[in-house]
Design a protein around this motif. Structure first.
Motif, mmCIF file in Angstrom:
data_model
loop_
_atom_site.group_PDB
_atom_site.id
_atom_site.type_symbol
_atom_site.label_atom_id
_atom_site.label_comp_id
_atom_site.label_asym_id
_atom_site.label_seq_id
_atom_site.Cartn_x
_atom_site.Cartn_y
_atom_site.Cartn_z
ATOM 1 N N ALA A 197 0.815 -1.214 0.000
ATOM 2 C CA ALA A 197 0.000 0.000 0.000
ATOM 3 C C ALA A 197 0.847 1.261 0.000
ATOM 4 O O ALA A 197 0.368 2.330 -0.381
ATOM 5 N N GLN A 198 2.138 1.161 0.408
ATOM 6 C CA GLN A 198 2.979 2.346 0.418
ATOM 7 C C GLN A 198 3.331 2.822 -0.989
ATOM 8 O O GLN A 198 3.730 3.974 -1.179
ATOM 9 N N THR A 254 1.973 4.123 -4.122
ATOM 10 C CA THR A 254 0.717 4.695 -4.593
ATOM 11 C C THR A 254 0.516 4.419 -6.077
ATOM 12 O O THR A 254 1.452 4.036 -6.800
ATOM 13 N N GLU A 277 -0.067 6.624 -8.381
ATOM 14 C CA GLU A 277 0.660 7.608 -9.185
ATOM 15 C C GLU A 277 2.120 7.210 -9.355
ATOM 16 O O GLU A 277 2.689 7.282 -10.466
ATOM 17 N N ARG A 278 2.758 6.779 -8.262
ATOM 18 C CA ARG A 278 4.164 6.370 -8.353
ATOM 19 C C ARG A 278 4.319 5.110 -9.206
ATOM 20 O O ARG A 278 5.290 4.976 -9.959
ATOM 21 N N MET A 335 -4.698 -0.124 -6.557
ATOM 22 C CA MET A 335 -4.676 0.987 -5.612
ATOM 23 C C MET A 335 -5.781 1.997 -5.916
ATOM 24 O O MET A 335 -6.341 2.611 -5.000
ATOM 25 N N GLN A 336 -6.105 2.177 -7.179
ATOM 26 C CA GLN A 336 -7.224 3.055 -7.529
ATOM 27 C C GLN A 336 -8.543 2.478 -7.029
ATOM 28 O O GLN A 336 -9.414 3.210 -6.551
ATOM 29 N N ALA A 351 -8.704 3.016 -3.278
ATOM 30 C CA ALA A 351 -9.036 4.406 -2.962
ATOM 31 C C ALA A 351 -10.515 4.695 -3.207
ATOM 32 O O ALA A 351 -11.157 5.399 -2.420
#
Length: 497
Positions: free
Chosen positions: A296-297, A299, A301-302, A444-445, A448
């Motif tokens: 989870a660290q 993201t 975007e990264r 991850m999206q 979120a």
């Protein structure tokens, strides 16, 4: 700023002997049936004598309990650890059979036969709106009256709206108390020949109109049904009221099941408000099929930025990139394709060579025969099948055994089992890594999006206890799967939005 809800502790709920009924409710497709079965397994293995009443379950759920089928009679589930003194039974609501049982139980044999054979009753008991929900209430009352189990877990019907479970008994009662039914019952309630004559004129006008609308046969079936059911209508209403009060008692706990999706949580929000308005005990909300990530660290975007960087390193060698030489419609590139050939000796199969140039290592271009591949016989074979004498022009110059040949180029190590090179292409590794990073970004999206959806629910209902149940990689198909769900229920963490 994140929002946190109170923690829903499942084990204390099902361990409490004062908890006699647990109702799993929610919109369709959120996993209510699986959740009810998992609760039943966990409660039984912790010492409760539990029965699970499921409504229209999938066939695989019956198989996961070790049962070939589920019917209207509770069946004991084998494979349950009964060392703590508990046991588990399961059954599936048979709507028509339950309705038949009610008729047989609350009327005499002659009238019961008239009701059961009535075409209008057969349609009503099989598919009248609200009948399934009402019969679930009837069956719940029957199981509670038997007293054989100290915990009853109810899976509510798969309705379009979760509110149907509470509304259906009242709707059926309204139908039975409606003006139309009372009007059809009027001739049966008026005693004596004088009463019948008094109603003859009005009833003949009404039935004549209804016959045109409904059909004479249907109207006669309805009148026969109403006359036979007259003595039972009060029983329907009283039992519905009694079961409704049972749902309001302290020994009942409602578990609202939802998925982390907008529509499911909106339905759950409505249901929470309705339970509060009806003064029914809400234990909490189970958020099912929640997605997470072990990284989870990193993201989204990264991850996407890293994938694009790897794409840049791959350059034009990306197999998805367009290649001008691959366009058969371009006459210039088509001519160029006719004038190039691969150069295997150079170690690069994509290096072009003009056909006008002489290639000493090319096969099948010697005038005296065919050149063997490396590792074969170094000599030549003539067209008549005889062996020719080796010559400097025809010898395999890439063979290390040839005294006149040049040193052989290093051959990549081969995996004898897989039959492929053990030296991976760095570009292939980069493309694989980029693809994995994009998959991680999509996950991850999704995480979120689920968190934002949950945050809206928590902001509206901050006092509702909640528990997360992580999504499983596959369907539940055995008792071990149900146990895994129960473990996730018990070990759920506070829901943070």
């Amino acid at each position: 700023m994140s929002l946190e809800s109170p923690v829903l502790d499942i084990d204390p709920l099902i361990d409490d002997p004062r908890t006699r009924i647990v109702v799993c409710c929610g919109s369709g497709g959120v996993g209510k049936t699986t959740m009810a079965a998992a609760l039943g397994v966990r409660a039984a293995e912790r010492g409760r004598k539990a029965v699970v009443l499921t409504i229209d379950p999938a066939r695989r759920l019956a198989q996961s309990m070790g049962l070939s089928e589920l019917d209207n009679t509770p069946r004991k589930v084998a494979g349950i650890d009964e060392s703590a003194g508990g046991e588990l039974h399961a059954m599936m609501l048979d709507m028509k059979r339950t309705f038949d049982e009610v008729v047989l139980q609350h009327t005499d044999q002659e009238r019961a036969r008239a009701i059961l054979d009535n075409p209008f009753y057969q349609s009503l008991s099989a598919g009248f709106a609200g009948t399934q929900e009402y019969m679930a209430m009837e069956k719940l009352g029957q199981l509670r009256a038997l007293g054989e189990w100290d915990l009853i877990i109810v899976d509510t019907p798969p309705s379009r709206s979760a509110l149907d479970f509470l509304d259906a008994p009242k709707r059926l009662g309204s139908f039975l108390d409606g003006r139309f039914i009372r009007l059809l019952m009027a001739p049966a309630k008026v005693g004596g020949r004088a009463g019948v004559k008094f109603l003859n004129v009005g009833m003949s006008m009404m039935t004549g109109t209804l016959s045109k609308v409904m059909g004479a046969h249907l109207l006669r079936d309805v009148q026969t049904f109403v006359a036979a059911m007259d003595s039972m209508f009060g029983g329907f209403r009283s039992r519905a009221d009694a079961t409704y009060k049972l749902l309001q008692a302290n020994g009942t706990a409602f578990l609202v099941v939802a998925a982390p999706e907008r529509d499911a949580l909106r339905e759950a929000s409505y249901f929470v408000e309705r339970l509060a308005a009806e003064d029914m005990p809400l234990a909490g909300l189970v958020l099912n099929r929640v997605h997470g990530s072990g990284a989870a660290q990193l993201t989204a975007e990264r991850a996407l930025a890293a994938a694009e960087a790897l794409d840049d390193l791959s350059g034009p060698d990306d197999p998805g990139a367009p290649n001008d030489l691959d366009d058969p419609d371009d006459p210039e590139t088509a001519d160029a394709a006719d004038t190039v050939d691969a150069d295997p000796a150079a170690g690069n199969p994509t290096t072009p060579r003009l056909t006008g140039e002489f290639d000493e290592s090319a096969e099948n271009l010697q005038s005296v025969g065919i050149v063997d591949q490396p590792g074969g016989k170094a000599g030549l074979r003539t067209a008549d099948g005889g062996e020719g004498t080796p010559s400097t022009d025809s010898a395999d110059t890439s063979s290390p055994e040839s005294p006149t040949g040049s040193p052989a180029a290093p051959v990549p190590a081969q995996d004898p089992e897989a039959g492929r090179s053990t030296n991976p292409d760095p570009l292939d590794a980069d493309r694989l890594a980029a693809g994995m990073l994009r998959l991680h970004a999509e996950r991850m999206q999704l995480v979120a999006r689920e968190r934002r959806t949950r945050e809206r629910f928590v902001s509206v209902h901050p006092d509702v206890p909640m528990v997360d149940v992580a999504a499983l990689p596959g369907d539940v198909h055995d008792l071990e799967g149900l146990r895994a769900i129960g473990e996730r229920l018990a070990q759920g963490q506070p829901t943070a939005a």
